[in-house]
Design a protein around this motif. Structure first.
Motif, mmCIF file in Angstrom:
data_model
loop_
_atom_site.group_PDB
_atom_site.id
_atom_site.type_symbol
_atom_site.label_atom_id
_atom_site.label_comp_id
_atom_site.label_asym_id
_atom_site.label_seq_id
_atom_site.Cartn_x
_atom_site.Cartn_y
_atom_site.Cartn_z
ATOM 1 N N GLY A 1 21.251 22.861 -12.104
ATOM 2 C CA GLY A 1 21.959 24.049 -11.669
ATOM 3 C C GLY A 1 23.415 23.912 -11.320
ATOM 4 N N ASN A 2 24.061 22.813 -11.699
ATOM 5 C CA ASN A 2 25.492 22.680 -11.423
ATOM 6 C C ASN A 2 26.284 23.687 -12.248
ATOM 7 N N GLU A 3 27.462 24.035 -11.757
ATOM 8 C CA GLU A 3 28.308 24.991 -12.455
ATOM 9 C C GLU A 3 29.750 24.495 -12.511
ATOM 10 N N ASN A 4 30.317 24.567 -13.704
ATOM 11 C CA ASN A 4 31.753 24.355 -13.915
ATOM 12 C C ASN A 4 32.249 23.009 -13.391
ATOM 13 N N GLY A 5 31.497 21.959 -13.682
ATOM 14 C CA GLY A 5 31.959 20.618 -13.371
ATOM 15 C C GLY A 5 32.991 20.145 -14.377
ATOM 16 N N THR A 6 33.832 19.212 -13.964
ATOM 17 C CA THR A 6 34.873 18.658 -14.825
ATOM 18 C C THR A 6 34.871 17.136 -14.730
ATOM 19 N N VAL A 7 34.931 16.484 -15.891
ATOM 20 C CA VAL A 7 35.151 15.036 -15.954
ATOM 21 C C VAL A 7 36.357 14.826 -16.850
ATOM 22 N N ARG A 8 37.417 14.214 -16.326
ATOM 23 C CA ARG A 8 38.646 14.082 -17.106
ATOM 24 C C ARG A 8 39.318 12.743 -16.841
ATOM 25 N N ASN A 9 39.868 12.191 -17.914
ATOM 26 C CA ASN A 9 40.668 10.967 -17.847
ATOM 27 C C ASN A 9 39.941 9.825 -17.150
ATOM 28 N N CYS A 10 38.662 9.675 -17.489
ATOM 29 C CA CYS A 10 37.843 8.601 -16.927
ATOM 30 C C CYS A 10 37.472 7.591 -18.004
ATOM 31 N N LEU A 11 37.284 6.344 -17.585
ATOM 32 C CA LEU A 11 36.640 5.330 -18.406
ATOM 33 C C LEU A 11 35.177 5.288 -18.014
ATOM 34 N N ILE A 12 34.307 5.521 -18.992
ATOM 35 C CA ILE A 12 32.871 5.540 -18.760
ATOM 36 C C ILE A 12 32.277 4.519 -19.715
ATOM 37 N N ALA A 13 31.947 3.334 -19.209
ATOM 38 C CA ALA A 13 31.670 2.210 -20.101
ATOM 39 C C ALA A 13 30.455 1.407 -19.659
ATOM 40 N N ASP A 14 29.680 0.977 -20.649
ATOM 41 C CA ASP A 14 28.638 -0.030 -20.468
ATOM 42 C C ASP A 14 27.546 0.389 -19.491
ATOM 43 N N ASN A 15 27.311 1.687 -19.373
ATOM 44 C CA ASN A 15 26.173 2.161 -18.596
ATOM 45 C C ASN A 15 24.914 2.101 -19.460
ATOM 46 N N GLU A 16 23.768 1.814 -18.857
ATOM 47 C CA GLU A 16 22.566 1.565 -19.640
ATOM 48 C C GLU A 16 22.086 2.811 -20.388
ATOM 49 N N ASP A 17 22.236 3.983 -19.780
ATOM 50 C CA ASP A 17 21.872 5.211 -20.453
ATOM 51 C C ASP A 17 23.144 6.008 -20.751
ATOM 52 N N ALA A 18 23.113 7.315 -20.717
ATOM 53 C CA ALA A 18 24.266 8.115 -21.127
ATOM 54 C C ALA A 18 25.501 7.810 -20.281
ATOM 55 N N GLY A 19 26.656 7.930 -20.915
ATOM 56 C CA GLY A 19 27.892 7.840 -20.154
ATOM 57 C C GLY A 19 28.044 9.051 -19.257
ATOM 58 N N ILE A 20 28.081 10.249 -19.861
ATOM 59 C CA ILE A 20 28.033 11.514 -19.133
ATOM 60 C C ILE A 20 26.754 12.224 -19.559
ATOM 61 N N PHE A 21 25.909 12.547 -18.600
ATOM 62 C CA PHE A 21 24.643 13.216 -18.869
ATOM 63 C C PHE A 21 24.646 14.541 -18.122
ATOM 64 N N CYS A 22 24.810 15.633 -18.854
ATOM 65 C CA CYS A 22 24.806 16.969 -18.262
ATOM 66 C C CYS A 22 23.456 17.600 -18.555
ATOM 67 N N GLU A 23 22.652 17.768 -17.529
ATOM 68 C CA GLU A 23 21.265 18.202 -17.697
ATOM 69 C C GLU A 23 21.003 19.466 -16.887
#
Length: 430
Positions: A189-211
């Motif tokens: 139920g999140n609304e209008n989240g923002t991810v910007r100018n990030c390094l998302i690396a070497d995580n075991e599952d998704a880098g960004i997971f919007c569910e």
């Protein structure tokens, strides 16, 4: 329990003790320790340091606009889903702090307008931080790394972060790296989240997971090396960026390079509560629709550059003309449910791949799916990827996160490249 800075796992039965674990016998008021290397604790040499924590909460911030700066928080005996440091009131600030080596969650944020700046959240047993109804939370210039060291269930709640029922959360200019689970997880139920100018690396599952969330805007990020854990229940959730039953999202100007899969849709029959609902038990249906995935670089990902993991049998992800009338192992088409009605805009993306790396796979592996090897065929069948191209991209050194490219690269001409800086990454023209 900690021995020389290494956390031991707790076991609930004495006969289950093994190297690297401990057991608490509350009735007998005794503590049993099984060191990693079977050291003799009773006759331990002075170089062995043993520490035990009994406090589940290190800091409970209940005042509005309280600023906490320059403090290292460590070793809480907190239970699952509870932050060792709890920020519970509007406008609280955490700056230049370290939250590390907790039993479960490093810190939790649970009120509007909070700011987390230049902090490190690392080596925690379950997650770096959790957020619940943390509207307008700003996390900037932070490092979230190596969390879920105690192996909590990654399909439940584990990894770098988890944000729940929060509006307007911004995660920017941060490094989300090497977490045992998803890196950034917007869930419920999140609304209008923002991810910007990030390094998302070497995580075991998704880098960004919007569910089961609404309106994520992910732009100008670099996602590399994510999703390589052997984790069958995470099907469709091991890409650089994943939209899982989450409508009205915009994914643009990201570098999705060298992940298990680059960009994914994941679809199931899902429900979610809403932030402003007066009935906490009321839920509404939610699914992927009205998505914009444009002007990204999706390159050299192992199992697919883009994949549509539609684990539903109603054939919604196929155009009406390609839906099967009497499908095997699938439900018959439902009137009005088709790819056209989903309003997907996938366009102006730059793809690159090795010969053995699939380009674009549409459909879950256990249902009807097609492996598309050309942009022209994707356009012809699905009317997706308008203006997209497959190119050969010669990054300066992907292994060193040096993603500079020659000045004449089409990624610049098509505005597919991140704008601004990303920490620990070299970007720009060669």
């Amino acid at each position: 329990m900690v021995i020389n800075g290494q956390a031991l796992q707790q076991t609930l039965q004495r006969d289950q003790l093994s190297p690297g674990t401990f057991y608490v016998d509350l009735a007998a008021q005794r503590l049993y320790i099984s060191p990693f290397s079977r050291e003799d604790i009773e006759n331990a040499n002075p170089n062995i340091q043993i520490e035990a924590s009994t406090r589940g909460l290190l800091w409970d911030d209940k005042g509005e606009y309280v600023a906490v700066r320059g403090i290292r928080f460590r070793y809480a005996a907190n239970r699952a889903q509870h932050g060792a440091v709890a920020f519970e009131r509007r406008g609280d600030l955490a700056e230049d702090c370290i939250f590390e080596r907790m039993n479960s969650v490093g810190a939790s944020f649970g009120a509007p307008d909070q700011v987390v700046r230049n902090c490190v959240l690392q080596d925690n047993g379950q997650m770096g931080f959790g957020a619940f109804k943390a509207h307008n939370l700003l996390l900037s210039g932070c490092t979230v790394r190596n969390n879920n060291t105690k192996g909590f269930n990654k399909q439940w709640e584990a990894g770098g972060t988890k944000v729940v029922l929060s509006r307007g959360v911004v995660i920017e200019k941060s490094c989300i790296i090497a977490n045992h689970g998803p890196g950034i997880w917007f869930d419920i139920g999140n609304e209008n989240g923002t991810v910007r100018n990030c390094l998302i690396a070497d995580n075991e599952d998704a880098g960004i997971f919007c569910e089961i969330s609404y309106g994520l805007n992910a732009h100008d990020n670099v996602a590399v090396g994510n999703g390589f854990a052997t984790d069958p229940p995470a099907w469709g959730g091991q890409a650089g960026i994943v939209l899982s039953s989450s409508p009205n999202c915009v994914i643009t100007r990201n570098l999705l390079v060298g992940n298990r899969e680059g960009f994914n849709f994941r679809e199931q029959a899902r429900m979610t509560p809403r932030i402003d609902s007066q009935d906490e038990h009321q839920q509404e249906q939610i699914w992927n629709h009205d998505e914009r995935v444009c002007n990204n670089v999706i390159a050299y990902n192992r199992d697919a550059q883009t994949r549509g993991w539609f684990g539903v049998s109603d054939q919604r992800h196929w155009p009406r003309r390609l839906q099967e009338v009497n499908p095997k192992n699938a439900a018959a088409p439902i009137e009005g449910i088709s790819l056209e009605a989903l309003h997907f805009d996938l366009s102006q993306n730059i793809y690159a791949r090795e010969e053995n790396q699939p380009l674009f796979v549409w459909g879950a592996s256990w249902l009807r799916h097609v492996d598309y090897s050309t942009i022209a065929k994707i356009q012809s069948d699905l009317s997706l990827e308008r203006g997209s191209q497959v190119e050969s991209l010669n990054f300066r050194s992907g292994a060193d996160k040096d993603f500079r490219l020659p000045r004449n690269s089409p990624v610049f001409q098509m505005d597919c490249y991140p704008r601004g800086e990303v920490p620990d990454v070299k970007l720009g023209e060669n």
